[in-house]
Write a protein that holds these residues in place. Structure first.
Motif, PDB file in Angstrom:
ATOM      1  N   LYS A 193     120.261 125.506   4.493  1.00  0.00           N
ATOM      2  CA  LYS A 193     118.930 126.429   4.076  1.00  0.00           C
ATOM      3  C   LYS A 193     119.540 127.559   3.576  1.00  0.00           C
ATOM      4  O   LYS A 193     120.323 128.118   3.901  1.00  0.00           O
ATOM      5  CB  LYS A 193     117.926 126.373   5.158  1.00  0.00           C
ATOM      6  N   ARG A 194     118.779 128.139   2.400  1.00  0.00           N
ATOM      7  CA  ARG A 194     119.152 129.622   2.060  1.00  0.00           C
ATOM      8  C   ARG A 194     117.663 130.322   2.314  1.00  0.00           C
ATOM      9  O   ARG A 194     116.667 129.858   2.297  1.00  0.00           O
ATOM     10  CB  ARG A 194     119.212 129.497   0.523  1.00  0.00           C
ATOM     11  N   ILE A 195     117.826 131.549   2.643  1.00  0.00           N
ATOM     12  CA  ILE A 195     116.886 132.259   3.314  1.00  0.00           C
ATOM     13  C   ILE A 195     116.313 133.374   2.440  1.00  0.00           C
ATOM     14  O   ILE A 195     117.307 134.190   1.811  1.00  0.00           O
ATOM     15  CB  ILE A 195     117.418 133.042   4.648  1.00  0.00           C
ATOM     16  N   ARG A 196     115.254 133.462   2.156  1.00  0.00           N
ATOM     17  CA  ARG A 196     114.839 134.705   1.115  1.00  0.00           C
ATOM     18  C   ARG A 196     114.321 135.872   2.156  1.00  0.00           C
ATOM     19  O   ARG A 196     114.851 136.814   1.458  1.00  0.00           O
ATOM     20  CB  ARG A 196     113.434 134.111   0.507  1.00  0.00           C
ATOM     21  N   THR A 197     113.673 135.671   3.181  1.00  0.00           N
ATOM     22  CA  THR A 197     113.628 136.805   4.032  1.00  0.00           C
ATOM     23  C   THR A 197     113.712 136.410   5.385  1.00  0.00           C
ATOM     24  O   THR A 197     113.268 135.390   5.765  1.00  0.00           O
ATOM     25  CB  THR A 197     112.256 137.447   3.775  1.00  0.00           C
ATOM     26  N   CYS A 198     114.590 137.363   5.962  1.00  0.00           N
ATOM     27  CA  CYS A 198     115.024 137.333   7.264  1.00  0.00           C
ATOM     28  C   CYS A 198     114.605 138.210   8.079  1.00  0.00           C
ATOM     29  O   CYS A 198     114.990 139.391   7.939  1.00  0.00           O
ATOM     30  CB  CYS A 198     116.423 136.545   7.636  1.00  0.00           C
ATOM     31  N   VAL A 199     113.720 138.134   9.081  1.00  0.00           N
ATOM     32  CA  VAL A 199     113.152 138.992   9.885  1.00  0.00           C
ATOM     33  C   VAL A 199     113.692 139.058  11.388  1.00  0.00           C
ATOM     34  O   VAL A 199     113.851 138.066  12.179  1.00  0.00           O
ATOM     35  CB  VAL A 199     111.726 139.324   9.960  1.00  0.00           C
ATOM     36  N   LEU A 200     114.248 140.199  11.819  1.00  0.00           N
ATOM     37  CA  LEU A 200     114.840 140.413  13.139  1.00  0.00           C
ATOM     38  C   LEU A 200     114.253 141.354  13.904  1.00  0.00           C
ATOM     39  O   LEU A 200     113.879 142.511  13.232  1.00  0.00           O
ATOM     40  CB  LEU A 200     116.206 140.929  12.944  1.00  0.00           C
ATOM     41  N   THR A 201     113.958 141.208  15.171  1.00  0.00           N
ATOM     42  CA  THR A 201     113.546 142.018  16.109  1.00  0.00           C
ATOM     43  C   THR A 201     114.370 142.312  17.092  1.00  0.00           C
ATOM     44  O   THR A 201     114.855 141.133  17.736  1.00  0.00           O
ATOM     45  CB  THR A 201     112.035 141.820  16.459  1.00  0.00           C
ATOM     46  N   ARG A 202     114.736 143.427  17.533  1.00  0.00           N
ATOM     47  CA  ARG A 202     115.684 143.729  18.966  1.00  0.00           C
ATOM     48  C   ARG A 202     115.032 143.493  20.181  1.00  0.00           C
ATOM     49  O   ARG A 202     115.730 142.866  20.876  1.00  0.00           O
ATOM     50  CB  ARG A 202     116.159 145.191  18.486  1.00  0.00           C
ATOM     51  N   PHE A 203     113.895 143.536  20.271  1.00  0.00           N
ATOM     52  CA  PHE A 203     113.509 143.321  21.594  1.00  0.00           C
ATOM     53  C   PHE A 203     112.667 142.187  21.658  1.00  0.00           C
ATOM     54  O   PHE A 203     111.806 141.625  20.774  1.00  0.00           O
ATOM     55  CB  PHE A 203     112.495 144.500  21.987  1.00  0.00           C
ATOM     56  N   TYR A 204     112.792 141.260  22.544  1.00  0.00           N
ATOM     57  CA  TYR A 204     112.182 139.747  22.892  1.00  0.00           C
ATOM     58  C   TYR A 204     111.077 139.995  24.088  1.00  0.00           C
ATOM     59  O   TYR A 204     111.867 140.253  24.969  1.00  0.00           O
ATOM     60  CB  TYR A 204     112.926 138.767  22.800  1.00  0.00           C
ATOM     61  N   TYR A 205     109.965 139.820  23.828  1.00  0.00           N
ATOM     62  CA  TYR A 205     109.045 140.213  25.071  1.00  0.00           C
ATOM     63  C   TYR A 205     108.484 138.758  25.358  1.00  0.00           C
ATOM     64  O   TYR A 205     108.160 137.982  24.888  1.00  0.00           O
ATOM     65  CB  TYR A 205     107.881 141.006  24.352  1.00  0.00           C
ATOM     66  N   THR A 206     108.657 138.773  26.798  1.00  0.00           N
ATOM     67  CA  THR A 206     108.451 137.251  27.287  1.00  0.00           C
ATOM     68  C   THR A 206     107.037 136.962  27.848  1.00  0.00           C
ATOM     69  O   THR A 206     106.289 135.893  27.736  1.00  0.00           O
ATOM     70  CB  THR A 206     109.279 136.893  28.763  1.00  0.00           C
ATOM     71  N   GLY A 207     106.288 138.121  27.836  1.00  0.00           N
ATOM     72  CA  GLY A 207     104.758 138.222  28.013  1.00  0.00           C
ATOM     73  C   GLY A 207     104.427 138.145  29.469  1.00  0.00           C
ATOM     74  O   GLY A 207     103.411 138.107  29.906  1.00  0.00           O
ATOM     75  N   LYS A 208     105.678 138.036  30.289  1.00  0.00           N
ATOM     76  CA  LYS A 208     105.383 138.015  31.773  1.00  0.00           C
ATOM     77  C   LYS A 208     105.622 139.367  32.525  1.00  0.00           C
ATOM     78  O   LYS A 208     105.222 139.313  33.748  1.00  0.00           O
ATOM     79  CB  LYS A 208     106.657 137.044  32.259  1.00  0.00           C
ATOM     80  N   ALA A 209     105.824 140.460  31.838  1.00  0.00           N
ATOM     81  CA  ALA A 209     106.152 141.579  32.540  1.00  0.00           C
ATOM     82  C   ALA A 209     105.754 142.740  31.337  1.00  0.00           C
ATOM     83  O   ALA A 209     105.609 142.574  29.961  1.00  0.00           O
ATOM     84  CB  ALA A 209     107.581 141.800  32.851  1.00  0.00           C
ATOM     85  N   PRO A 210     105.474 144.108  31.551  1.00  0.00           N
ATOM     86  CA  PRO A 210     105.341 145.079  30.920  1.00  0.00           C
ATOM     87  C   PRO A 210     106.550 145.203  29.675  1.00  0.00           C
ATOM     88  O   PRO A 210     107.784 144.943  30.316  1.00  0.00           O
ATOM     89  CB  PRO A 210     104.999 146.237  31.692  1.00  0.00           C
ATOM     90  N   PHE A 211     106.139 145.498  28.545  1.00  0.00           N
ATOM     91  CA  PHE A 211     107.134 145.613  27.653  1.00  0.00           C
ATOM     92  C   PHE A 211     107.796 146.828  27.502  1.00  0.00           C
ATOM     93  O   PHE A 211     107.139 147.983  27.559  1.00  0.00           O
ATOM     94  CB  PHE A 211     106.550 145.409  26.226  1.00  0.00           C
TER      95      PHE A 211
END
Length: 358
Positions: A200-218
């Motif tokens: 697959k070829r990617i037109r736009t790839c968005v990366l986010t450094r923090f991954y929030y699980t939703g189980k604890a404060p961010f």
């Protein structure tokens, strides 16, 4: 001192203007040829009465209602690219040539609930919930419609999912990808690996450094170390990516991988301090544009120029600050002092500074 028509500056701009005019004339004549019309010898002909009155010599009698159907497929395919979501169905019903688009759209909408996608035309943006359980029996409808979207210049966007193998066969060759609900870099790396394995070829790839699980404060402690980004960065180098957008901080491992990402022409980061002094941008052969999310300060100009020194970057984008009048003059003056001029503002409130005559 006033500029005259004989100076090098004016002559250079005149040559550039003539080049743009000739390109426009060539494109007009290409469509006139498809419509079986005589070519124009100059742009002036567009404004003469003769050019306006010249009919297209189609065979047979043509009524106004049927005129569009007599156009060549190449012209009809170009027209549909400018139709918005409010008009697409009406146009498909009015012009039989486009009927297959509305038929595929109807079949797609019938198979998938509305909450699974955020938009349907001209782009398809799947919601994160859509990739949790992608029904296998609906792959055919998705494959048919998504390929139509891409054919007419639209974008198909998906979010990271562990279930990608179940529906990857329905996806077009060109995609935009987002992290979605990834819980770790390993999940994101596996997702990218599956895309790379499928070519697959990617037109736009968005990366986010923090991954929030939703189980604890961010908090920043939820961030993954650069060691965790090793595999994700490796998979990025296996993909052809046109635009890379990094939310929050730019991971060191991703920064090291930038020169090895094929086709990368646009990079967006938070601010210039995210980039190292020796960041490898000079080895990014296709990178011509860079954008910074945070509003600029005058003291950033030197920082930006040091970090892109030796690269092929020709355009620098900066978010427009709230009180832009106070910041614009010193920033534009500093850019201009180094050979960069302000090219204008984009619709999304960004400034663009271009180097020389790019």
């Amino acid at each position: 001192m006033l500029c005259t028509s004989h100076c090098a500056c004016c002559q250079k701009h005149a040559v550039h203007a003539h080049s743009l005019q000739q390109r426009a004339l060539d494109e007009i004549n290409m469509y006139r040829k498809l419509l079986r019309m005589e070519p124009l010898t100059s742009m002036y002909k567009l404004y003469t009465d003769d050019a306006k009155a010249q009919p297209a010599p189609f065979l047979g009698s043509i009524t106004r209602s049927a005129a569009i159907e007599t156009m060549p497929p190449e012209v009809l395919d170009r027209i549909i690219q400018y139709v918005d979501v409010e008009s697409i169905v009406s146009l498909c019903h009015a012009v039989p040539y486009y009927k297959y688009i509305s038929a595929a759209m109807f079949e797609f909408g019938k198979q998938f609930p509305n909450e699974w996608y955020r938009s349907l035309w001209p782009d398809v943006d799947f919601d994160e919930s859509a990739v949790i359980d992608f029904p296998i029996q609906q792959l055919r409808a998705a494959k048919a419609y998504l390929r139509i979207v891409v054919k007419y210049g639209g974008t198909v966007s998906i979010h990271s999912s562990m279930n990608l193998p179940k529906y990857i066969g329905a996806l077009p060759d060109v995609l935009s990808v987002y992290p979605g609900d990834s819980r770790s870099c390993s999940v994101w790396a596996k997702f990218l690996c599956e895309l790379a394995d499928a070519n697959k070829r990617i037109r736009t790839c968005v990366l986010t450094r923090f991954y929030y699980t939703g189980k604890a404060p961010f908090t920043k402690s939820s961030d993954h170390s650069d060691k965790d980004w090793t595999q994700a960065a490796k998979q990025l180098t296996r993909l052809r990516i046109r635009s890379l957008i990094v939310r929050y901080n730019l991971p060191d491992k991703v920064q090291e991988a930038l020169p090895f990402i094929s086709g990368l022409s646009y990079l967006e980061v938070d601010d210039p301090t995210d980039l190292h002094e020796n960041n490898g941008l000079s080895r990014c052969l296709n990178l011509t544009e860079i954008s910074f999310v945070r509003a600029p300060r005058s003291d950033w100009v030197g920082c930006i120029l040091r970090r892109i020194k030796g690269s092929r970057i020709q355009k620098v984008w900066c978010n427009r600050p709230y009180q832009d009048s106070e910041v614009l003059e010193p920033i534009s003056s500093e850019f201009l002092r180094h050979g960069w001029h302000m090219k204008g503002r984009a619709a999304d409130n960004k400034w663009c500074f271009a180097y020389r005559q790019c």
